[in-house]
Design a protein around this motif. Structure first.
Motif: not given
Length: 472
Positions: A363-364, A376-382, A402-408
């Motif tokens: 992603i970088g 974005q890397q999506g949240s831990a899934w399933w 940048l964890l601060g930009n993570f959409i959760g």
């Protein structure tokens, strides 16, 4: 010894407790990916008992019951709801270390006021408490959404869906505080190898009014449906992939491949993958034009138990993690879009936790000034949305991006009680960040920490998807 799941559950330091109670816990929820039925929101469904709202369609729970040797009669069969609940309670008692144990008890605490422990012995007591509570007017589907402080929901919808229930919700003045948007899921239009593919093409032709008999007309029909979805507020797409593929192709090749399948002939694996590459590239460019976000969920091997699949169908608990590493092809796919400046905002989720660092580095390569955290890397899934999986995903993302930009967090759920998963995630997130602060790895700067925690909990997703135009 700490009390079982008290107010500081999962929060071991004063800083973690402060971050959760004073920042994260106060934030609303946007559920940008789920599988709930919009009809149930439109009709404001009222559940008769806890089994209906808890076990209906929940293959997470079904898998654990099968693991406990429970007969299918008590899972998806014709046993009574009370019998099914009993079998789940007996199974849950053994689920130490499993997120289902925490989710189930968070739901019992938050929605039903039950602070005890559910097991085989307490099942009758809990059954009666929950069923009595479900009769209250506040426990309808909309009531549960409001109690959970959910501001916006994106469902999962096929291109040929009429979106009639979304229209009903949008026009209902009593539901004006709950925004429900469709999300575009065109898997059936992409999966050219499926036996039912030609039947689906006929349905797409009928719905769009465009006769689909070539790849060109397929794209025209899908663009017609995307325009309709866009008019209904859709701004999110979603794809379920075994892996992210990129096989070089020519337009002529794709038309030949489509014609071969349209004639009823089987395709080679390479032909299938070339078609899917062209499909994804073409639709991604349209997402970019429309300003939609593209979600890629990959790393799944579906329907492994063919006997049970023939009996019960898909999404019934027989999927597993695919270990295939497609990082080179994923990078090539994103690069093909970036090369023409047609790469949309993209969220990449892998079901394989070993892919965390790979996604973090890919992603970088494609971030730019058009959006903060565009890729974005999506949240831990399933199979990863447990404590260890969430900690690993966020730690890797923090290390490499940048964890601060993570959409959760998202629920990815079919249950209206699943919003406690956001609380579970937020507690784990605050524990992680709080630990870094306590260890002197980040300053105890409330202004910055508030921005990060509230951003990951809610604000980043609102900004990223542009949901502020829908939320009052």
């Amino acid at each position: 010894m700490k009390q079982f799941m008290d107010k500081d559950f999962l929060l071991s330091t004063p800083t973690a407790q402060h971050l959760f109670h004073d920042f994260a816990d106060k934030m609303p929820i946007v559920d940008y990916h789920c599988h709930i039925n919009p009809r149930e929101i439109a009709e404001d469904r009222k559940f008769e008992n806890i089994t209906q709202v808890w076990l209906g369609g929940d293959h997470y729970k079904w898998r654990q019951m099968r693991t406990n040797g429970v007969d299918e009669k008590y899972i998806t069969g014709d046993a009574s709801d009370r019998e099914k609940f009993q079998k789940w309670a007996e199974t849950l008692e053994l689920a130490i270390g499993n997120p289902l144990y925490h989710w189930s008890h968070l739901e019992l605490q938050r929605y039903f006021g039950y602070t005890g422990v559910l097991n085989g012995d307490t099942a009758e007591e809990v059954w009666n408490i929950c069923n009595a509570k479900l009769q209250e007017s506040s426990m309808t589907v909309r009531g549960l959404i409001r109690q959970s402080n959910v501001k916006l929901i994106c469902t999962t919808d096929d291109p040929i869906d009429t979106l009639e229930w979304h229209k009903v919700i949008a026009e209902d003045p009593t539901c004006s505080d709950i925004k429900v948007l469709p999300a575009w899921r065109p898997d059936k239009a992409m999966n050219i190898e499926k036996p039912e593919y030609l039947d689906y093409m006929a349905s797409l032709s009928e719905r769009s009014g465009i006769k689909v008999n070539s790849f060109k007309t397929l794209v025209e029909a899908l663009k017609d449906r995307m325009a309709f979805f866009d008019s209904m507020g859709c701004c999110v797409s979603d794809h379920a992939l075994e892996y992210v593929m990129y096989k070089p192709y020519t337009d002529a090749e794709i038309e030949e491949i489509f014609a071969k399948r349209f004639a009823g002939n089987e395709l080679t694996d390479l032909e299938r993958d070339k078609f899917k590459t062209a499909f994804m590239v073409t639709l991604a460019k349209e997402y970019n034009r429309l300003g939609w976000v593209m979600q890629l969920h990959y790393g799944t091997i579906r329907d492994n138990n063919k006997l049970r699949y023939s009996q019960l169908g898909p999404d019934t608990g027989y999927d597993c993690i695919n270990s295939y590493d497609c990082s080179a092809e994923m990078a090539a796919f994103l690069n093909a879009l970036s090369a023409t400046e047609e790469l949309p905002k993209t969220i990449i989720y892998s079901l394989n936790p070993n892919m965390n660092a790979i996604i973090g580095t890919v992603i970088g390569c494609f971030q730019d000034s058009t959006a903060a955290g565009k890729i974005q890397q999506g949240s831990a899934w399933w199979f990863n949305d447990h404590k260890v999986g969430m900690l690993n995903q966020m730690t890797s993302l923090a290390n490499l991006s940048l964890l601060g930009n993570f959409i959760g967090m998202l629920t990815d759920s079919r249950s209206f009680l699943s919003y406690t998963r956001h609380e579970y995630f937020r507690r784990i997130m605050c524990e992680l960040i709080g630990g870094w602060v306590e260890n002197g790895e980040y300053p105890a700067d409330d202004k910055s920490l508030k921005k990060i925690v509230e951003g990951i909990s809610y604000n980043n997703a609102v900004r990223y998807f542009g949901f502020d135009r829908f939320i009052k």
